[in-house]
Design an enzyme around this catalytic site. Structure first.
Site, mmCIF file in Angstrom:
data_model
loop_
_atom_site.group_PDB
_atom_site.id
_atom_site.type_symbol
_atom_site.label_atom_id
_atom_site.label_comp_id
_atom_site.label_asym_id
_atom_site.label_seq_id
_atom_site.Cartn_x
_atom_site.Cartn_y
_atom_site.Cartn_z
ATOM 1 N N GLY A 121 -2.961 -9.036 6.672
ATOM 2 C CA GLY A 121 -1.667 -9.813 7.092
ATOM 3 C C GLY A 121 -1.064 -9.690 5.440
ATOM 4 O O GLY A 121 0.370 -10.410 5.337
ATOM 5 N N LEU A 122 -1.303 -9.338 4.282
ATOM 6 C CA LEU A 122 -0.833 -9.477 3.101
ATOM 7 C C LEU A 122 -0.199 -8.315 2.662
ATOM 8 O O LEU A 122 0.389 -8.268 1.820
ATOM 9 C CB LEU A 122 -1.858 -9.967 2.056
ATOM 10 C CG LEU A 122 -2.542 -11.163 2.218
ATOM 11 C CD1 LEU A 122 -3.398 -11.360 0.673
ATOM 12 C CD2 LEU A 122 -1.672 -12.397 2.357
ATOM 13 N N GLN B 233 2.925 -5.089 3.785
ATOM 14 C CA GLN B 233 4.461 -5.296 3.861
ATOM 15 C C GLN B 233 4.808 -6.053 4.988
ATOM 16 O O GLN B 233 5.917 -6.830 5.072
ATOM 17 C CB GLN B 233 5.100 -3.883 4.010
ATOM 18 C CG GLN B 233 6.371 -3.814 3.821
ATOM 19 C CD GLN B 233 7.155 -2.325 4.119
ATOM 20 O OE1 GLN B 233 6.429 -1.600 4.553
ATOM 21 N NE2 GLN B 233 8.266 -2.232 3.394
ATOM 22 N N LEU B 234 4.112 -5.963 6.273
ATOM 23 C CA LEU B 234 4.719 -6.488 7.275
ATOM 24 C C LEU B 234 3.993 -7.819 7.835
ATOM 25 O O LEU B 234 4.705 -8.533 8.547
ATOM 26 C CB LEU B 234 4.661 -5.614 8.469
ATOM 27 C CG LEU B 234 5.059 -4.272 8.113
ATOM 28 C CD1 LEU B 234 5.151 -2.959 9.683
ATOM 29 C CD2 LEU B 234 6.788 -4.393 8.593
ATOM 30 N N ASP C 95 -6.813 -11.578 5.669
ATOM 31 C CA ASP C 95 -6.890 -10.560 4.692
ATOM 32 C C ASP C 95 -8.181 -10.719 4.001
ATOM 33 O O ASP C 95 -8.787 -11.491 4.126
ATOM 34 C CB ASP C 95 -5.594 -10.169 3.685
ATOM 35 C CG ASP C 95 -5.328 -8.811 3.258
ATOM 36 O OD1 ASP C 95 -6.265 -7.961 2.751
ATOM 37 O OD2 ASP C 95 -4.079 -8.391 3.666
ATOM 38 N N ILE D 62 -12.335 -6.306 8.542
ATOM 39 C CA ILE D 62 -12.470 -5.860 9.847
ATOM 40 C C ILE D 62 -13.496 -4.938 9.756
ATOM 41 O O ILE D 62 -13.921 -4.458 10.819
ATOM 42 C CB ILE D 62 -11.211 -4.874 9.956
ATOM 43 C CG1 ILE D 62 -10.817 -3.797 9.168
ATOM 44 C CG2 ILE D 62 -9.819 -5.777 10.193
ATOM 45 C CD1 ILE D 62 -9.679 -2.825 9.256
ATOM 46 N N TYR E 12 -4.341 9.362 7.057
ATOM 47 C CA TYR E 12 -3.527 8.316 7.777
ATOM 48 C C TYR E 12 -3.121 8.736 9.198
ATOM 49 O O TYR E 12 -3.033 8.112 10.133
ATOM 50 C CB TYR E 12 -2.539 7.995 6.777
ATOM 51 C CG TYR E 12 -1.624 6.870 7.196
ATOM 52 C CD1 TYR E 12 -2.088 5.634 7.425
ATOM 53 C CD2 TYR E 12 -0.129 7.083 7.464
ATOM 54 C CE1 TYR E 12 -1.257 4.669 8.023
ATOM 55 C CE2 TYR E 12 0.774 6.004 7.769
ATOM 56 C CZ TYR E 12 0.273 5.027 8.049
ATOM 57 O OH TYR E 12 1.116 3.789 8.519
ATOM 58 N N LYS F 4 -4.023 7.403 12.859
ATOM 59 C CA LYS F 4 -3.063 6.717 13.866
ATOM 60 C C LYS F 4 -2.855 7.508 15.221
ATOM 61 O O LYS F 4 -2.853 6.829 16.243
ATOM 62 C CB LYS F 4 -1.850 6.756 13.173
ATOM 63 C CG LYS F 4 -1.690 5.625 12.101
ATOM 64 C CD LYS F 4 -1.856 4.489 12.663
ATOM 65 C CE LYS F 4 -1.658 3.401 11.502
ATOM 66 N NZ LYS F 4 -2.136 1.830 11.989
ATOM 67 N N ILE G 36 9.533 1.680 6.849
ATOM 68 C CA ILE G 36 10.183 0.317 6.541
ATOM 69 C C ILE G 36 10.739 -0.364 5.504
ATOM 70 O O ILE G 36 9.875 -0.074 4.333
ATOM 71 C CB ILE G 36 8.935 -0.864 7.239
ATOM 72 C CG1 ILE G 36 8.613 -0.203 8.490
ATOM 73 C CG2 ILE G 36 9.433 -2.131 7.508
ATOM 74 C CD1 ILE G 36 9.568 -0.132 9.865
#
Length: 373
Positions: free
Chosen positions: A63-64, A66-67, A88, A107, A195, A199, A225
């Site tokens: 959560g820390l 960019q989004l 985080d 996680i 990456y 995804k 973004i």
């Protein structure tokens, strides 16, 4: 669960009774809330359905980044401050820590993550923990652990506890053999970064868990973004954030991509709005699990020209990073997001001029911008 046991017993008997060498076609059973991991026999859970709660109980991993902070702010405004938990493995700034619930969550620690979900009665999970493109290439083993092993933990916990799960995807999920202008939702995907590979893996695993276990998995492929309240985080599109900071601080910007490198981009408010909209969309309105979303597409040169309207003295040079350039050259130039616009009414608010105006409205108290205005 008796039904699952009976089905398993029937399948077992069928396999054992087969005396021929031919393959047996078995239709997969869709079992809502059944986890692929074994649950301890003494586990005790108290589930809260959407009908029993006015608002979802939300957990945001990673959560820390960019989004995450912006998403938490948006969701707290909509669902209530205490219904949204930011998490985080890093220490948050004071303003973030005191703005609402924050918890340490790794996680890669399956047991701890599962405990957080149970103890806080989580119903929605936004999984933002990931290493981005350029950073991931610099440390592939770590990217593999965070982006893939971490995802598996989240998928299993979400399936076990019947969560609505959102996992963002990216333009990086496409590769040099994908159609680039425009790139549709469904096409060949052969990315050449860890990456991007992770995804694509997330998209397919989420879709599999949806059909195999009934997991309410939802995914958006984000373009680059851009936001004013976060620093670049190691992504290939981060030049489009860095240019604003450099324009204000020094009046000089060194771009690591070629001036004509066109990539799809989006202002953060559009990104967060799309994320909330797809999560709130009725399940029967979704024709797929993963959608492209798009707003604008521009080159570094086009962005610089727009920024120079506010900082005319901005000096732009191009010092191309071959790794980032190769990544960008394998990515889409434009996203085809017609399915998102049709299925759940996606519509962006910011084009390039609005983007630049908004960025400088946040950063415009600096004397350089004030003088330019």
């Amino acid at each position: 669960m008796p039904i699952v046991k009976n089905v398993s017993r029937a399948v077992s008997q069928l396999l054992q009774s087969s005396g021929c060498g031919c393959g047996i076609s078995i239709v997969p059973v869709r079992c809502i809330g059944v986890s692929p991991r074994q649950v301890a026999s003494d586990a005790s859970f108290h589930s809260v359905s959407f009908a029993e709660s006015d608002h979802p109980r939300v957990l945001i991993t990673g959560g820390l980044g960019q989004l995450g902070v912006g998403l938490a702010k948006l969701l707290r405004k909509r669902f209530g401050k205490n219904n949204v938990i930011l998490s985080d493995i890093r220490k948050p700034a004071d303003n973030i820590f005191y703005s609402g619930p924050f918890i340490y969550a790794d996680i890669l620690d399956y047991k701890n993550l599962r405990e957080i979900v149970v103890n806080n009665r989580i119903t929605w999970l936004f999984h933002y923990s990931a290493l981005l493109s350029a950073v991931g290439e610099a440390n592939v083993p770590l990217a593999r652990a965070v982006n893939i092993t971490g995802l598996h933990n989240v998928l299993d916990i979400a399936a076990e506890h019947n969560l609505r799960l959102f996992v963002p995807s990216t333009i990086g999920a496409f590769g040099p053999t994908s159609p680039r202008d425009p790139t549709p939702d469904l096409c060949i995907q052969r990315p050449r970064t860890i990456y991007g590979v992770s995804k694509v893996h997330a998209e397919l695993m989420g879709e599999y868990y949806h059909y195999r276990y009934g997991l309410d998995f939802r995914c958006l492929r984000y373009p680059g973004i851009i936001s004013a309240d976060s620093q670049p985080g190691g992504g290939t599109t981060d030049y489009a954030v860095q240019i604003f900071h450099d324009a204000i601080k020094t009046g000089k910007f060194k771009c690591n991509l070629k001036p004509d490198t066109r990539l799809p981009m989006m202002y953060i408010d559009d990104c967060l709005k799309a994320t909330l909209e797809v999560m709130e969309a009725p399940a029967d309105a979704l024709s797929m699990r993963t959608y492209n979303i798009s707003a604008m597409s521009f080159t570094p040169e086009e962005l610089a020209q727009e920024v120079q309207k506010y900082v005319p003295e901005l000096q732009v040079t191009y010092n191309v990073d071959e790794v980032r350039q190769a990544i960008a050259d394998s990515w889409p130039m434009n996203f085809d997001d017609r399915n998102a616009r049709r299925d759940w009414g996606w519509k962006h608010d910011y084009d390039l001029p609005e983007l630049v105006t908004t960025m400088f409205s946040f950063l415009g108290s600096d004397s350089r911008i004030a003088q330019a205005n």
